[in-house]
Enzyme design. Structure first.
Site, mmCIF file in Angstrom:
data_model
loop_
_atom_site.group_PDB
_atom_site.id
_atom_site.type_symbol
_atom_site.label_atom_id
_atom_site.label_comp_id
_atom_site.label_asym_id
_atom_site.label_seq_id
_atom_site.Cartn_x
_atom_site.Cartn_y
_atom_site.Cartn_z
ATOM 1 N N ARG A 9 -19.088 2.401 3.673
ATOM 2 C CA ARG A 9 -17.794 3.060 3.864
ATOM 3 C C ARG A 9 -16.851 2.816 2.682
ATOM 4 O O ARG A 9 -15.704 2.406 2.860
ATOM 5 C CB ARG A 9 -17.202 2.423 5.119
ATOM 6 C CG ARG A 9 -16.381 3.301 6.015
ATOM 7 C CD ARG A 9 -16.044 2.541 7.282
ATOM 8 N NE ARG A 9 -15.227 1.382 7.084
ATOM 9 C CZ ARG A 9 -15.374 0.208 7.704
ATOM 10 N NH1 ARG A 9 -16.325 0.026 8.589
ATOM 11 N NH2 ARG A 9 -14.575 -0.795 7.442
ATOM 12 N N CYS A 51 13.474 7.901 -14.126
ATOM 13 C CA CYS A 51 14.326 8.698 -13.230
ATOM 14 C C CYS A 51 13.453 9.403 -12.196
ATOM 15 O O CYS A 51 12.235 9.247 -12.183
ATOM 16 C CB CYS A 51 15.099 9.738 -14.023
ATOM 17 S SG CYS A 51 15.951 9.084 -15.467
ATOM 18 N N MET A 52 14.072 10.209 -11.352
ATOM 19 C CA MET A 52 13.316 10.917 -10.321
ATOM 20 C C MET A 52 12.307 11.887 -10.950
ATOM 21 O O MET A 52 11.156 11.958 -10.516
ATOM 22 C CB MET A 52 14.267 11.672 -9.392
ATOM 23 C CG MET A 52 13.569 12.301 -8.205
ATOM 24 S SD MET A 52 14.691 13.241 -7.148
ATOM 25 C CE MET A 52 15.654 11.955 -6.391
ATOM 26 N N ASP A 53 12.733 12.611 -11.965
ATOM 27 C CA ASP A 53 11.909 13.693 -12.511
ATOM 28 C C ASP A 53 11.569 13.553 -13.985
ATOM 29 O O ASP A 53 10.915 14.426 -14.553
ATOM 30 C CB ASP A 53 12.641 15.029 -12.323
ATOM 31 C CG ASP A 53 13.214 15.158 -10.939
ATOM 32 O OD1 ASP A 53 12.442 15.008 -9.980
ATOM 33 O OD2 ASP A 53 14.434 15.350 -10.810
ATOM 34 N N HIS A 57 -13.642 -4.381 9.610
ATOM 35 C CA HIS A 57 -13.086 -4.191 8.267
ATOM 36 C C HIS A 57 -12.838 -5.549 7.628
ATOM 37 O O HIS A 57 -12.302 -6.449 8.263
ATOM 38 C CB HIS A 57 -11.778 -3.396 8.380
ATOM 39 C CG HIS A 57 -11.274 -2.863 7.078
ATOM 40 N ND1 HIS A 57 -12.096 -2.318 6.119
ATOM 41 C CD2 HIS A 57 -10.015 -2.799 6.569
ATOM 42 C CE1 HIS A 57 -11.358 -1.928 5.081
ATOM 43 N NE2 HIS A 57 -10.100 -2.210 5.328
ATOM 44 N N ARG A 108 -5.609 -7.090 12.218
ATOM 45 C CA ARG A 108 -4.929 -5.804 12.266
ATOM 46 C C ARG A 108 -5.249 -5.095 13.576
ATOM 47 O O ARG A 108 -4.474 -5.170 14.507
ATOM 48 C CB ARG A 108 -5.352 -4.981 11.035
ATOM 49 C CG ARG A 108 -4.430 -3.837 10.718
ATOM 50 C CD ARG A 108 -4.696 -3.232 9.339
ATOM 51 N NE ARG A 108 -5.983 -2.563 9.198
ATOM 52 C CZ ARG A 108 -6.343 -1.872 8.121
ATOM 53 N NH1 ARG A 108 -5.529 -1.773 7.098
ATOM 54 N NH2 ARG A 108 -7.522 -1.295 8.058
ATOM 55 N N LYS A 119 -9.212 9.466 3.175
ATOM 56 C CA LYS A 119 -7.841 9.365 3.702
ATOM 57 C C LYS A 119 -6.836 9.487 2.550
ATOM 58 O O LYS A 119 -7.212 9.350 1.378
ATOM 59 C CB LYS A 119 -7.673 8.023 4.426
ATOM 60 C CG LYS A 119 -7.808 6.804 3.521
ATOM 61 C CD LYS A 119 -7.886 5.510 4.342
ATOM 62 C CE LYS A 119 -8.045 4.299 3.421
ATOM 63 N NZ LYS A 119 -8.380 3.071 4.177
ATOM 64 N N TYR A 156 19.792 5.779 -16.796
ATOM 65 C CA TYR A 156 20.660 5.128 -15.811
ATOM 66 C C TYR A 156 20.742 3.624 -16.041
ATOM 67 O O TYR A 156 19.744 2.986 -16.361
ATOM 68 C CB TYR A 156 20.093 5.336 -14.398
ATOM 69 C CG TYR A 156 20.168 6.743 -13.870
ATOM 70 C CD1 TYR A 156 21.391 7.339 -13.571
ATOM 71 C CD2 TYR A 156 18.998 7.466 -13.640
ATOM 72 C CE1 TYR A 156 21.440 8.626 -13.057
ATOM 73 C CE2 TYR A 156 19.033 8.752 -13.121
ATOM 74 C CZ TYR A 156 20.258 9.325 -12.832
ATOM 75 O OH TYR A 156 20.306 10.587 -12.323
HETATM 76 C C1 PLP Z 1 -9.379 2.355 3.573
HETATM 77 C C2 PLP Z 1 -10.502 1.804 4.330
HETATM 78 C C3 PLP Z 1 -11.773 1.682 3.741
HETATM 79 C C4 PLP Z 1 -12.029 1.890 2.266
HETATM 80 O O1 PLP Z 1 -11.519 0.798 1.551
HETATM 81 P P1 PLP Z 1 -11.783 0.655 -0.015
HETATM 82 O O2 PLP Z 1 -11.277 -0.686 -0.345
HETATM 83 O O3 PLP Z 1 -10.989 1.741 -0.662
HETATM 84 O O4 PLP Z 1 -13.233 0.817 -0.209
HETATM 85 C C5 PLP Z 1 -12.825 1.296 4.548
HETATM 86 N N1 PLP Z 1 -12.628 1.030 5.862
HETATM 87 C C6 PLP Z 1 -11.414 1.101 6.451
HETATM 88 C C7 PLP Z 1 -11.268 0.769 7.887
HETATM 89 C C8 PLP Z 1 -10.308 1.482 5.706
HETATM 90 O O5 PLP Z 1 -9.107 1.548 6.291
#
Ligand code: PLP
Length: 373
Positions: free
Chosen positions: A227, A317-319, A168, A137, A39, A270
């Site tokens: 995962r 700064c931005m850039d 999770h 969540r 992701k 700035y």
């Molecule tokens: C992002 C995520 C992971 C991976 O988490 P890490 O801490 O980067 O290993 C696993 N499961 C779910 C549901 C996530 O959203």
């Protein structure tokens, strides 16, 4: 000179990702699947490139946050199963099914709406049931006042094909004491999926819950699939290294544009937050918050010029940003590492009051990714 290295770039070591993948794979029993979390553009490392590598290495599954991320991979010809961890509007269920994308489902209303949206398409949608075990969540609540009735109803919807079940963890990367709540989540998860399986008479094919924290600290969680995300990219999510040697895959570099001489009393950038106190050489680097260098790091971080450390001075700064290179012999064209192998991303994140995850994801599309190994 490599054209991509003319300004600011992120060097991504595919060798490091391969090493991290293998180091974690080595801990799994042979039947256990490996899902690579890609992701957020593979935590900034480039989702397509990383997914291709993972496919070559024998990775079993990929996960993304949303439909657009999944479609990017499908359009690039990635054939591995892809799980969307986040929300997708139910009307897109046919698109998911057509593209063989698996959807996480954590509430009955959405499950039912997806089932309805599939009417007349002749297709079934592969889903993984999400159980909420304490993250607070998403998912079917699997403790206390439980709504597992809803989960059971969702599993029975005719156009959904429940392939997996997952949860999770919220503190698996915590210190000893803090992370113990993972045991509670694990037992809620087991009780939850067992109850669903008993009531439907069908066993899920894939049970999974192991994020990077659990990968390193809780081998008891591995089940049918792991995962991990951040560990794949070579960063430890917490203090526990779990006897696994990870190699950071991303290093962020910027090439010095100018070095200007300043006199005492001159101010930099700035807001005039930095005043020069002695005759100083101030380098201007073409990296700013639009590249992902958090403005919160202003006057806090230092940059590494091949072992010579220069304090970043004045507002980022931005850039662009500036660094005091007095006495370091830095000149136009010299390269600084912002974070990576020499300067740990975690140290820079601490200075910004955030975590290394956020630093990686912040590296913006403007920054070319240069792949090595
Ligand atoms: C992002 C995520 C992971 C991976 O988490 P890490 O801490 O980067 O290993 C696993 N499961 C779910 C549901 C996530 O959203």
């Amino acid at each position: 000179m490599d054209d991509a290295k003319k300004r600011t770039w992120a060097e991504i070591s595919l060798g490091a990702i391969e090493h991290n993948y293998r180091a974690m794979r080595a801990r799994l029993s042979p039947g256990c699947r490996y899902l690579g979390v890609v992701k957020a553009n593979a935590y900034g490392h480039g989702a397509v490139r990383v997914s291709r590598l993972l496919a070559e290495l024998g990775c079993d599954y990929l996960a993304v946050a949303c439909l657009d991320e999944a479609m990017e991979l499908r359009r690039a010809g990635i054939k591995l199963p892809i799980l969307i961890l986040g929300y997708t509007m139910p009307g897109y269920a046919p698109v998911l099914a057509e593209n063989d994308i698996t959807q996480a489902v954590g509430d009955y209303a959405t499950a039912q709406a997806m089932n309805d949206a599939l009417a007349g398409t002749g297709r079934k949608l592969k889903v993984h049931l999400k159980l909420e075990t304490g993250m607070g969540r998403t998912g079917f609540r699997a403790y206390g006042e439980t709504e597992l009735d809803d989960a059971v109803k969702a599993v029975k919807l005719p156009r959904l094909r429940p392939e997996g079940v997952f949860t999770h963890f919220c503190v698996s990367d915590g210190d000893v004491g803090v992370r113990d709540f993972t045991w509670e989540q694990l037992s809620r998860f087991r009780a939850g999926f067992t109850a669903i399986e008993d009531r439907t008479g069908e066993r899920f094919e894939i049970h999974h819950c192991t994020n990077s924290g659990a990968m390193l600290s809780f081998p008891e969680t591995y089940m049918d699939m792991v995962r991990p995300g951040v560990a794949l990219y070579g960063l430890y999510p917490g203090t526990d290294r779990g006897d696994v040697e990870l190699i950071p895959a991303m290093s962020l570099f910027s090439r010095t544009a100018y070095v200007q001489r300043h006199a005492p009393g001159d101010t930099i950038s700035y807001g005039r937050t930095f005043t020069v106190e002695r005759p100083s050489d101030i380098a201007v680097l073409p990296i700013g918050y639009a590249d992902g260098l958090h403005r919160a790091l202003s006057n806090k971080m230092s940059l590494d010029f091949g072992g010579r450390r220069a304090r970043q001075v004045g507002r980022i700064c931005m850039d662009m940003c500036m660094a005091d290179v007095t006495g370091l012999g830095v000149k136009s064209g010299d390269v600084a590492e912002i974070f990576g192998r020499t300067v740990p991303a975690g140290d820079v994140a601490d200075l910004a009051g955030t975590i290394h995850y956020e630093l990686l994801c912040a590296v913006s599309p403007r920054v070319p990714r240069v792949y090595v190994d």
